[in-house]
Design a protein around this motif. Sequence first.
Motif, short mmCIF file in Angstrom:
data_model
loop_
_atom_site.label_atom_id
_atom_site.label_comp_id
_atom_site.label_asym_id
_atom_site.label_seq_id
_atom_site.Cartn_x
_atom_site.Cartn_y
_atom_site.Cartn_z
N THR A 85 0.83 -1.19 0.00
CA THR A 85 0.00 0.00 0.00
C THR A 85 0.87 1.25 0.00
OG1 THR A 85 -0.09 0.12 2.41
CG2 THR A 85 -1.76 -1.26 1.31
N ILE A 86 0.22 2.41 -0.07
CA ILE A 86 0.94 3.68 -0.08
C ILE A 86 1.70 3.88 1.23
CG2 ILE A 86 -1.02 5.00 0.82
CD1 ILE A 86 1.55 6.18 -1.82
N SER A 87 1.27 3.22 2.31
CA SER A 87 1.96 3.31 3.60
C SER A 87 3.00 2.21 3.78
CB SER A 87 0.95 3.28 4.75
OG SER A 87 0.17 2.10 4.70
N GLU A 89 2.55 -1.11 3.65
CA GLU A 89 2.06 -2.32 4.31
C GLU A 89 1.58 -3.34 3.27
OE1 GLU A 89 0.46 -0.35 8.46
OE2 GLU A 89 -0.84 -0.34 6.70
N TYR A 90 1.51 -4.59 3.71
CA TYR A 90 1.08 -5.67 2.83
C TYR A 90 -0.26 -6.20 3.34
CZ TYR A 90 5.82 -5.44 1.07
OH TYR A 90 7.00 -4.99 0.50
N PRO A 91 -1.34 -5.86 2.64
CA PRO A 91 -2.68 -6.24 3.13
C PRO A 91 -2.91 -7.74 3.06
CG PRO A 91 -2.84 -5.22 0.97
CD PRO A 91 -1.40 -5.08 1.39
N GLU A 92 -3.91 -8.18 3.80
CA GLU A 92 -4.28 -9.59 3.77
C GLU A 92 -4.84 -9.97 2.40
OE1 GLU A 92 -6.96 -10.58 6.87
OE2 GLU A 92 -5.62 -9.91 8.48
N ALA A 333 -9.33 8.35 -8.84
CA ALA A 333 -9.48 8.91 -7.49
C ALA A 333 -9.12 7.79 -6.53
CB ALA A 333 -10.91 9.40 -7.27
N PRO A 334 -7.84 7.56 -6.28
CA PRO A 334 -7.39 6.29 -5.68
C PRO A 334 -7.34 6.23 -4.17
CG PRO A 334 -5.51 7.53 -6.50
CD PRO A 334 -6.72 8.33 -6.85
N TYR A 335 -7.60 7.33 -3.46
CA TYR A 335 -7.43 7.32 -2.00
C TYR A 335 -8.67 7.87 -1.31
CZ TYR A 335 -2.67 6.68 -3.54
OH TYR A 335 -1.56 6.19 -4.18
N VAL A 336 -8.75 7.63 -0.01
CA VAL A 336 -9.85 8.19 0.78
C VAL A 336 -9.90 9.70 0.60
CG1 VAL A 336 -10.69 8.56 3.12
CG2 VAL A 336 -9.80 6.32 2.47
N ASN A 337 -8.75 10.34 0.60
CA ASN A 337 -8.68 11.79 0.46
C ASN A 337 -9.21 12.27 -0.89
OD1 ASN A 337 -6.66 14.26 -0.51
ND2 ASN A 337 -7.37 14.45 1.61
N SER A 338 -9.13 11.43 -1.92
CA SER A 338 -9.58 11.82 -3.26
C SER A 338 -11.06 12.19 -3.26
CB SER A 338 -9.35 10.68 -4.26
OG SER A 338 -8.03 10.17 -4.18
N TYR A 339 -11.85 11.54 -2.42
CA TYR A 339 -13.29 11.74 -2.43
C TYR A 339 -13.70 12.96 -1.62
CZ TYR A 339 -13.01 7.39 -4.81
OH TYR A 339 -12.68 6.43 -5.74
N ARG A 340 -12.75 13.54 -0.87
CA ARG A 340 -13.00 14.83 -0.24
C ARG A 340 -13.03 15.94 -1.28
NH1 ARG A 340 -12.68 13.69 5.11
NH2 ARG A 340 -11.13 12.17 5.84
N GLY A 458 -6.93 -2.71 1.39
CA GLY A 458 -5.94 -2.66 2.47
C GLY A 458 -5.70 -1.24 2.93
N GLU A 459 -5.63 -0.30 2.00
CA GLU A 459 -5.42 1.11 2.38
C GLU A 459 -6.61 1.66 3.16
OE1 GLU A 459 -2.42 2.28 -1.30
OE2 GLU A 459 -4.53 2.85 -1.40
N PHE A 460 -7.81 1.23 2.78
CA PHE A 460 -8.99 1.69 3.51
C PHE A 460 -8.97 1.18 4.95
CE2 PHE A 460 -13.37 1.21 4.98
CZ PHE A 460 -13.84 2.49 4.80
N GLU A 461 -8.59 -0.09 5.14
CA GLU A 461 -8.54 -0.64 6.49
C GLU A 461 -7.50 0.08 7.35
OE1 GLU A 461 -10.75 -2.60 7.72
OE2 GLU A 461 -11.74 -2.77 5.77
N THR A 462 -6.39 0.45 6.75
CA THR A 462 -5.38 1.23 7.48
C THR A 462 -5.92 2.59 7.88
OG1 THR A 462 -3.60 0.11 6.28
CG2 THR A 462 -3.04 2.16 7.39
#
Length: 479
Positions: A85-87, A89-92, A333-340, A458-462
């Motif tokens: 992910t962008i942070s 991490e390796y999601p499940e 729009a790939p991130y949570v912030n994109s939808y703001r 995975g990014e959303f869960e983080t």
Amino acid sequence: MPSRIELHPGAARTERPRKRPAFIDQKRGVKDWKQASEWLKWRGIEDIECITPDIAGVPRGKMMPTSKFTSNTSLSLPSALFRHTISGEYPEETGDFRYDPTDGDLKLVPDLSTLSVVPWETDPTAQVVCDIVDTQGNEVGYTPRNVLKRVVSLYRERGWQPVVAPEIEFYLVAKNDDPDYPLQPPKGRSGRTIAGGQSYSIAGVNEFDELIDDIYHFSEAQGLEIDTLIHEEGPAQLEINLRHGDPIELADQVFLFKRTLREAALNHNMYATFMAKPMQGQAGSAMHIHQSVVDLQTGRNIFADEKGEASQEFFSFIGGMQHFVPKALVMMAPYVNSYRRLTPDMACPVNNAWGYDNRTTAFRVPSSDPSARRVENRLPSSDTNPYLALAASLACGYLGMVRGVKPSAPTAHTANEGTTVDLPRGLLEAVSLLESEPAFQDVFGADFIATYCGLKRGEFETFMQVISPWEREYLLLNV
């Protein structure tokens, strides 16, 4: 071939100076490895950065001495680089998202047409953008540059060539080493923090003259062509427009421009950020994409017929954008912030309408001559991976043309009135729409969709693990 030697009466044997090859003066790109070796030698390049965009568009790769690069050494990266992910991490594993059980090697293949200097480095350094193949030499379908190549190849199979021109908005912000504090505009040459409401302001641009000079110098050294630069609505928000051209070449340029702008800003003790919505209450940052399609044999813009009128392909391209872009929005729009950014009452369309010279619509047709007729996609945000945003936008138009999708009537009024949003409102909804569209399996490839959607979940869960100031403000003592 040895240099020619001539004898002159009464003179010692002398060697005629070697003629300077024309390709040596090219700022960007060479034809083959022989030219690459000479190009690097003439410039005294000591190190090479072999880079490729990961799923987020972050440059990944290896640095090596020039001598090792030109010896045609094998360059490898672990496949896991395209599954974090962008942070970092390796999601499940979920759904069809799976890891390579051996985390095997992928190979970097330099695209020598992208070779250029790295002008901000103190030691003579060059860079080259690389493609990704497996150990058998096959293209790895889920890597961003290959996703875009796949979409462009679909056009070429029909005898078409897509043409694009991206416009990239970004903010300059004061340095901030604590993510708990909001971002602030930087001080310009006047010594004052620049305010908003500076659209197209020359004075606003002049506040950052020295930084902009560096941007131009860095860009020229890399062979990157800026068409125009303007100040946008937000405080210290700028926009760079690139000249139209081949989608892969333009994606490479955006990829390198982002890196260039960040480096130039750091030289002036500030940040350049491509977050879609970096400041509360201020306009978001977009990457608008102008798109047209030409006939490969004739070079004619197929959006115009022989009389210069809008063609059926033009309307079907728009129809495809209207029907498919909301389902592919997560690639733009790939991130949570994109939808703001994608909210009503801000300088951003939240619809799937189209119109002639109507900036309130998602798909705008600028005023132009028939030969330059094009469709501007105003939905992508500047935080997107340029390879994936271009692939998604062009794929939607392609599907519209091959399926004969009919568009709605053009919108002549303000399309953003009211509070209705005709798009996914959040990341998970957008991920589900991408997965649920069968047509995308063919145009993007099943491996890419599985990988991309797994990472986005995975990014959303983080993100959901972070408690926001809003929650502390309104829930702490009230619930």
